[in-house]
Design a protein around this motif. Structure first.
Motif: not given
Ligand SMILES: [Zn+2]
Length: 386
Positions: A80-97
């Motif tokens: 999970a540390e390799a992800w910019q946000s936790p993989p199972f927490e849907p997160t919006i960044r730059d108009e992307r989910l």
């Protein structure tokens, strides 16, 4: 949250992504979907097998059948540390989910459900039977999922006319590519016995690699078939060559080579096996080949579903999609033998199975709009039933 937002495809996709449904655990995804589908007038049938959750939802009594096939399971996230946000927490960044499974293929499942919700009770409703088959075993062994559900479909649905698979078929932009079949997959292992010895005394040994080498040269230089209109030619790839020693001064006692063929319907698994065994036997009469046949090729000639998908995708995304048979195999292989026309259309596959898997927010709504347009086209053009 206003009712509209609650019923948005994005909200449903996020609700699915927040459920950590790593194969074969469905983690409550299908129960959430079943609730929505029941409200839209679907009959719900649970078809569990072992640890695997399978759902079949059917709406309508008459007319041709459009079956949507999808999966709620996802591949593991990796660290999970390799992800910019936790993989199972849907997160919006730059108009992307962002989130594991959003592109493969929770957005597709959500989009198909919201498309059905908007279609149900509308002006085109009644001409078509809608069915949705979902499994939590697509990314895993795929033994207890659609493979097990498919034989039950004729009794529950009658003939399946059209099957739309929501796998991420697009390569750069939503709708640039659809799949109209998939290649078969055949793997083999060549095993050659020799006699181990010192490299300085080759007369007292028998080097199995010297028999394997010309076999491999012949296999990699062979042409297997010319392909078909929808399928590229069959290709063989070597995947491993191995011996039982790793010293520089030992002639090995055994040698093995593994390979895989992705094959077109212009070849058969039996025909390929026979050809390869003949080559192997010519160079190494005492060898053997172990086979594993994981998928038959399947492909649908152009039909009404392909036409509806092309038109709907063009209307909603501006693309006239390329129809090809690239990529690994899919659950469509279990539905095609029922006689259905199978087409796969879904999100961009660039980030699937990777860290930071994502989907453009605009693509989530466009996908739902395109699925709805496909349903409406098929319902309007369905032959009337008396
Ligand atoms: Zn998938």
């Amino acid at each position: 949250m206003p009712a509209d937002a609650m019923h948005s495809t994005r909200a449903l996709t996020e609700a699915l992504v927040s459920r950590a449904s790593v194969t074969p655990d469905d983690a409550g995804c299908q129960a959430l979907l079943a609730e929505r589908l029941a409200q839209a007038g679907f009959d719900i049938d649970w078809l569990p097998r072992g640890d695997v959750s399978n759902l079949l939802a059917i709406r309508g009594e008459q007319g041709p059948v459009l079956l949507f096939v999808g999966h709620t399971d996802v591949v593991p996230s990796g660290p999970a540390e390799a992800w910019q946000s936790p993989p199972f927490e849907p997160t919006i960044r730059d108009e992307r989910l962002f989130g594991r499974g959003c592109a493969d293929m929770k957005a597709s499942v959500a989009a198909f459900v919201t498309a059905c919700e908007r279609f149900a009770g509308g002006p085109d409703d009644g001409g078509l039977r809608l069915a949705i088959a979902l499994t939590s075993d697509e990314e895993g062994p795929a033994q207890d999922g659609i493979r097990a559900v498919a034989p039950l479909l004729p009794a529950r649905l009658g003939p399946v006319d059209w099957c739309l698979v929501g796998e991420p078929s697009s390569s750069r932009d939503l709708g640039d590519t659809i799949r109209v079949g998939r290649r078969g997959s055949l793997s083999g292992e060549i095993i050659i016995d020799g006699r181990q010895g010192h490299v300085a005394y080759p007369d007292q040994a028998d080097n199995p690699l010297h028999r394997l080498a010309p076999i491999l040269a012949e296999l990699v230089n062979s042409e297997w078939d010319p392909g078909t209109a929808d399928f590229p030619p069959t290709r063989l790839q070597l995947t491993a060559v191995d011996t039982d020693t790793d010293a520089v001064n030992i002639i090995p006692g055994h040698a093995t080579a593994r390979f895989n063929l992705r094959y077109s319907p212009a070849s058969s698994a039996d025909g390929l096996r026979r050809r390869i065994e003949a080559t192997v036997t010519t160079h190494a009469p005492d060898s053997r080949v172990r086979w594993s046949h994981s998928a038959e090729p399947f492909g649908s000639p152009p039909g009404r579903l392909r036409e509806a998908v092309m038109d709907a995708v063009h209307e909603k995304t501006g693309h006239w999609p390329i129809a090809n048979t690239a990529g690994g195999t899919s659950d469509g292989r279990f539905i095609a033998p029922l006689g259905a026309e199978v087409v796969e259309f879904g999100p961009v596959n660039e980030s699937i199975h990777q860290v930071d898997e994502h989907i453009d927010l605009a693509a989530i709504d466009a996908l739902s709009d395109a699925y709805e347009a496909i349903i409406r086209r098929l319902a309007r053009n369905a032959p009337s039933v008396d």
